[in-house]
Structures are given as structure tokens and as C-alpha cells.
Design an enzyme around this catalytic site. Sequence first.
Site, PDB file in Angstrom:
ATOM      1  N   ASN A 198       0.788  -1.207   0.030  1.00 12.52           N
ATOM      2  CA  ASN A 198      -0.144   0.095  -0.121  1.00 12.52           C
ATOM      3  C   ASN A 198       0.882   1.317  -0.147  1.00 12.52           C
ATOM      4  O   ASN A 198       2.011   1.198  -0.267  1.00 12.52           O
ATOM      5  CB  ASN A 198      -0.949  -0.002   1.305  1.00 12.52           C
ATOM      6  CG  ASN A 198      -0.005   0.099   2.419  1.00 12.52           C
ATOM      7  OD1 ASN A 198       0.871  -0.465   2.826  1.00 12.52           O
ATOM      8  ND2 ASN A 198      -0.531   0.927   3.642  1.00 12.52           N
ATOM      9  N   CYS A 222       1.940   2.833   2.609  1.00 12.63           N
ATOM     10  CA  CYS A 222       3.173   2.924   3.450  1.00 12.63           C
ATOM     11  C   CYS A 222       3.827   1.632   3.539  1.00 12.63           C
ATOM     12  O   CYS A 222       4.515   1.346   4.575  1.00 12.63           O
ATOM     13  CB  CYS A 222       2.706   3.424   4.615  1.00 12.63           C
ATOM     14  SG  CYS A 222       1.589   4.662   4.680  1.00 12.63           S
ATOM     15  N   GLU A 249       2.885  -1.326   4.611  1.00 16.73           N
ATOM     16  CA  GLU A 249       2.664  -2.574   5.650  1.00 16.73           C
ATOM     17  C   GLU A 249       1.658  -3.285   5.279  1.00 16.73           C
ATOM     18  O   GLU A 249       1.429  -4.389   5.967  1.00 16.73           O
ATOM     19  CB  GLU A 249       2.493  -1.599   6.960  1.00 16.73           C
ATOM     20  CG  GLU A 249       1.135  -1.224   7.117  1.00 16.73           C
ATOM     21  CD  GLU A 249       0.808   0.300   6.576  1.00 16.73           C
ATOM     22  OE1 GLU A 249      -0.106   0.917   6.956  1.00 16.73           O
ATOM     23  OE2 GLU A 249       1.696   0.853   5.619  1.00 16.73           O
TER      24      GLU A 249
END
Length: 943
Positions: A570, A572, A574
Site C-alpha cells: 500500500n 506505506c 505495511e
Amino acid sequence: MNTPKTPQSGSVPTFHVIRRNGSVTPFDQSKIAIAVTKAFLAVEGQQAAGSRRVHDSVEAVTEQVVSALTRRVDSERALHIEDIQDQVELALMRGEHQKVARAYVLYREERAKARREEKAAAVATAPAAPSLQVRAPDGTLAPLDEVRLNAVVAEAVAGLDGTAAEPVLAETRRNLYNGITQDELALALIMSARTLVEQEPNYAFVSARLLNDRLRREALTFINGRPTQATQAEMAEGYAEYFQAYVKRGIELDLLDTELARFDVKRIAAAIKPERDLLFQFLGLQTLYDRYFLHSNNVRFELPQAFFMRVAMGLAIREIDREAKAIEFYSLISSFDFMCSTPTLFNAGTQRPQLSSCFLTTVPDDLDGIFKSIKDNALLAKYSGGLGNDWTRVRGLGAHIKGTNGESQGVVPFLKVANDTAIAVNQGGKRKGAVCAYLETWHIDLEEFLDLRKNTGDDRRRTHDMNTANWVPDLFMQRVEADGIWTLFSPDETADLHDLTGAKFAERYAHYEEKARRGEMKVHKEVRATDLWRRMLTMVFETGHPWITFKDPCNLRSPQQHVGVVHSSNLCTEITLNTSDTEVAVCNLGSVNLAAHVEGGTFDRERLARTVKTAMRMLDNVIDINFYTIPEARNSNLKHRPVGLGLMGFQDAINILRIPYASKEAVEFADESMEAIAYNAIQASVDLAAERGRYPSFEGSLWSRGILPLDSIKLLDEARGVTVQMDRSSRLDWDSLRQRVVTTGMRNSNTMAIAPTATISNICGVAQSIEPAYQNLYVKSNMSGDFTVVNEHLVRDLKARGLWDAVMVSDLKYFDGSLGAIDRVPDEIKAVYATAFEIDSSWLIEAASRRQKWIDQAQSLNIYIANPNGKKLDQLYRLAWTLGLKTTYYLRSRSATHVEKSTLKGTDGKLNAVSAGTVAAAPEFINVPNACSIEDPTCEACQ
């Protein structure tokens, strides 16, 4: 006038000195020498008066002070006497004259105390001064309410060690004038407290309490329809009444869900804990004030505990005993033991409850599909969702287009459109839309993809606002290690590679390489794998992008590999969930505040278990309550029900435990704490399955086969043909839990992911996510302004050793928040409070590997490196792959610009900038060119 000369500066420009009474006198270097001499004699006695050593020391200190002053002050400018004395203290300490410096500091404090007493006596005997007039919003004037002013400040400092009302009031009165408005008076109080934060971190709480007083006047006046003010004590009696009126008014304004009125609002209101307003530090409350609290025409009418209860009610709206659950949820988040993600905080309990954090899509290889994906991005971003797009299927530059019998322009022009869409949809002004584009390492457009964030070249083929990430298969890393050849293809000729992982990918990839060698592939290119790897690392160094993420660990350890493929992470890095044309992956995030679960020097496992159980229920509720903007997101979320429980405050927790980040003990604590979170998260999901039923796609998952995240490491071993260097130890009873998972099932396909948490950690007043401390004293920048941040744990330890004083504050500023060069600080303290760029990055990767063994998704792992070079980067990213990490995030590096070495007073925060009518200084570190700073206020990933 004396014109001082120093070896450093030669002829010094003339300047003046502002005395404490406001008079201006010529600068006289000899007075510095006299003051320093007196300080030496006070310590060493009059017999040292003729000492050559003392004479030389005085001369050296004087020259250093004058040099420092002349560097800071332009010609014909004036210095304040306090600034000169600050420099004398600093020079004495740097010259290792600790005893003399101490005597000088004590002498200054004695003189300051005497002046205060003289002033107080003069005030007591002086005739009463005419009262200042305060201007109300309607323009009327009324005398300043001194009694209330004193009461509000007294409340603000109550119970906070190291704080006092007098300095706040004294600084406030310096800034008052006749006809001051009520808002300006409130700002004067807040700003006065904020100037003291660098001296005593508890003034961050004082500032927050004074801001809350301003907020109460704003909110109560709006709700009541008449000017209303209340102190914290008065609010303790009136919060319940206010809350009931708040719910009614919010519904009237079409801001709150009408369903909230069907709760037993009196019961809910009675459960509010007004004293929890006192838990905020200034950065946290200001962030909520600026971006989270409900408002009408820019007037905030939502107080902090109403905000938390609104979120809790929104998450409990479909519970059977929803009042009880709302109170339970409220108790958890208002205590800062756990915090929901930003979209949940923004939208829970409102008429558009888009509560999910992350959306992952895969973009098809046709024009309709590409532009539908871009439209989907806009709809998903509109309500605060962060986006990860897999672009690997889009054919590359030069590929044949059957419909037009032409050649493709490749993926880059479409990425440019997606970039501009993200900027256009700015989430209602709360933050920019943000997206990350992923591309597999074998795509023919990869080399252009690497250049997307460069500031040079054709701007039509650059995406300055889009994050980018490499989706790297294990085969590529193996070719790099073997110094082999790597072939780039266009996906229209190798479509199945997109969905293959591990040995199957390697086999099929070799098949296409053979076809290319036989001349049977239209678009392809051979490169040396190590050359491409070096270029990938070079771009990470130069631009901060593309991030490096690993396809095979994400897929081979995915619990859901029986029903799809993870094509990207995604925004970020994670989240690792499946995507397809019919499924847009959705993840719902929240984070445990690890620092709140370390008490008395021990890790409180029982409290953590309670926190995780409630948190998992809240996250699971999000899935059913959520407002879905596209059907593919709803389809995916209800079928698989993934959530991502993470953590924040790791640095605070090890500070409390007195463990250095760069140590085996910290790695062990990362392992122990993540195992406890994982165990309780999986157990909570099993409990929810028993109560509510398994998630629909459970059968065939790794869970259903008794393969937990720890067990799935073997699948990665088998695919790589070697034993992955991940620790396999455990502490808890996993056998019994594994049996429960198989027999009862799971409510959620995925349970854990560690997000960046930059904003919600600010709200809770702890370090973000799993990050090491950036600095121990610095100015933090975000969309709410610039804020002085002091490591309160460090201050506590320095105070215990008698080392926290004005000289230490100055040294921390001078040395960019680092203790390393401050000789009087003991080595064990330096180790515990080493900052991000003083820690060998391999420790970050080791700790991340220990966490990764427990996590069914991934973690946002920033890598800090003070002086990066190709060899170091190669070693670190290979280590990340070797130790089984699924993803990495930003590479953060120092530049020549560090923390402002002059005083932070008067440059701290948005409010100060506005009230002063100037732009506040933002002494923030800057990464390597174009890389994201530690707190990029335009970067959704940091919020």
C-alpha cells in the site's frame, strides 16, 4: 565603544546591547572578561587572581563568546543581555570549566530571583495600575479578569513537576495591551507556556491545557449560542450536559449520524472522563484542533472527550449492547492505550463513515480499465484513504496495440495522470490525496520508472507527488547475488508472471528468457542484474524512491494465497493483501501504544491482552460499518475481513525500560512485545469467530491448515532453497492457540500490520511506530505548524543526575539533539538515548526481522543512515531480504542542514507564526535531495 577582535572574525562590526530595563548601551568586550574572571575566582579563590592559567582561560572563553555573538548578529544590530550570558555559559561548558559554569549558572539564577523579588516588592507598594481592557467578539470592552486568568494558569500547571504559574503569567503580561481580543489573550497564554517547553517538557502539557481552555470557550459559545467559558474544574461538572447538546447540534448540522441520537445519550455522557483532557501534550491537542475536531464555519464545537466518544459510538453503532461497547471503546482510546487510524478518527459517527485506511488496486491493461482505476483512486482518496496501485499489467513502451495497430507509450504517461489526480483530490482540505505506484522488477519500463521522482529530464515523464515502489521477486535478488543477467519484458507478452511466485515464477521466467534468446519476444532487454540493482539503490539515495519491497515473502507467507495474489503493498508498505479486477483490497488500521503498557520497569502483558481484545473488536466493526465508495472494495472487505493491528511508542517503551535501541536487548524486546501482540490479536480473532462466525474465505487458508505466521517461514525456506535467517524462538503457548484457530476459525483473514502512525502517535504523545528517536531536542513540522519536541525520558534521567540545566539545553541544540559530544553525560545515558542517525541501521533490520516472524502482513520500516554510500546501502537492503523482511519504506539520510542552533523561543508553532505575523522558522532536517523529510506535512504517509 570597544571594538572586539577575535582570531575568527577579524574586525567585528559594531553592535549594541539591550539591558533588562530596555535601555541600549554599546557592546563592551571587557565586561565579558570581567564577568568570566569573577566566575573563576568564585570557584578557585582570590589566590588564583594572578594565575596565568586563569588569565588564558578567561581570554579563550571571551574570544569564543565574542566570535559566537558576531556570527549570529548582523552589523548595527542589538543583542539582548540574556543572549550574551547564554553564550558565556555555553563557552565555559565547552571549555570543560564545568565547576565555573555551574557557579555562573547559579549566580545568574540568584540574580534573577533577586530581581523578581524586587519587582514583586515594587508592585506591592506601587499604586494600582489601570486595568487592561479586553475586547469581546462583539467589540465591547471589559476589564481583564485577573482572577480567572490566574485560575486558568494555576489549573494548567497543577500536578506537573517542574512547572509554575508565575513564569507563564509573567511572559503573558509582557504581551498584553489595552484592547486585546479574547483570542489574542488565549494565544498569549499558550505561547507563553510554549516558550518554556525546551526548559521543562511538562510545559507541553501546560500549553495543551491552555489551548483546551480556548477550545472550551469556542465550543461552548457555539453550542449555547451565547458567550460561555468554563475552567477545567467547571467542565468536570458540565461535560455531560455539553455532550448531550453537542450530539443534538451535530445532527442538526448534518455532521453526525442521526443514529447517535438513538443511543442512551445520558448513559453515554455520564461515562465521559473530563480529567482525560489533561493527558494531552500540546502537539497532540493542536493536531486534533486543526484537523480532527468537528466544526461549522471553522468554529470548533467538539471537545476532546466528545471527539473520542463520537468515534467510540460510531464504532459501536451495530453492537447489541451498544452503549456498553461504546463506553468500552471510549475508555480504550481516551486513555491512549490504543488509537484508531486517522480515517476512523475523521469519519466515525458521521454521515459518511469511511473508516478504512488503505486501499490496494491492480490496474488492467486496457484504456477503460486504466481510467476506471484512476477514477477509483479519486473516489477512494476523497474520504481519506491511502492508495497502493499495482501497474505491472500495463504493457510497456514499444509494445504492440492491436486495436490501433500502433505502439504503446508505456506505463509512465498514465502514472502522470494518476499523480495529478492524487493532488486534485485533497481529502476535503485535510490532507493531499496520496498514492504509491508499484512495478515489478522485470517490467520493460522499469528503468523509466526508477527516474519518476527525479528533478531533471522531461517533466511530462515525472511524477513529483507520487510515491513509487519496486516489487522485487526473489529470483532477481538471487541473480544479483550470482552477478547474473536479468531480462526485462513487456507484460502483454508475459502476462502470467504477474500472478506467479517462488519456484513457479522462476521456472516461467526462465522459459521467457529462452524465448527472447530465440527471437520470439517482440519487446525485451537484457541487463546485468547488479547494474540494475545499483541503479535502484542510487535512485533510493538520490530521490527516496522507488522503495524496495519483496514480492515473494509477501505472497509465500500470505494466509490468503489460496484465493489470490498479493500484487503490491500500500501507500506505506505495511499492507499485503490480494487484489484482482473484482477485488480492491481494504485494510482497517489501529495501533497499540506500547509505551502505555510498560509500567514500573516491566512489560504489562495482562493490560496488553485487554487492550488488544477490545481493539480487535473495534477494527472488525469497521468492516461492517464502513462507507464503501466502490463495490470492489466492499466485495473484498466483506469476503476476507482483514484488519491491521500495529504498534507505536516502541522508542518510549525501551526508554522507560532503559534499553538502548542498538542492542540485543532491544531486539529481544521487539520480539517479545510483537509476539504478545500477535498472540492476543489471533486469539481475539478466534473469539470473534466463535461469536460472529468465520470470515467467508477461511477454508483453504493457511489458518485453516494450522499454519500461523511463525510456521509460514518454512514456506519461504522451501521456495528459496535455503533456510531464511529468521529467528524461530517463541515464549507463549502457540500449540493450543493453533488448535483453536483450526477448529474454531478466524474472523479476520489478516490481523496485523505496523503502520507509520505519525499523526496518531502525536495525539498520544509518543514516538511514532517502531521508529528510533529522531533527536532528543528538535522542532517537529507537520500540517499544524512547528513544535518543540524534547525527550521527556531523557530529561527525567538527566534531572536525576543533576545534569538538566540551561547549558545542557544549549548543548543539545548545538549538537543537533545528540548527546554524543557532550562529555558530562554518562556513556550509559548516551547509549539509551542514541538518536536515529547514531544507530547502526542493521539493528533496525534485526528488530524488524524479529517482528516480521509474527506478523501476517508487513511493517513500515524506515532505514536511517547518516552517511550513505553504495556499499552500505547494498549491505543493508540485502540484509533486509536475507532476514526475511517483506518490505522497506523510506531511506532517511542527513543533509548539511540540521536543527537550528539558536534559541527555539519565538519560533515554535503555527500559532506563534500567525500571532507574530511572520513565517515561523522550521529547523527541520532535510534528507538527501528530494527524499521525504521526517515529517513532510504534504505526505499522507506521514500522517
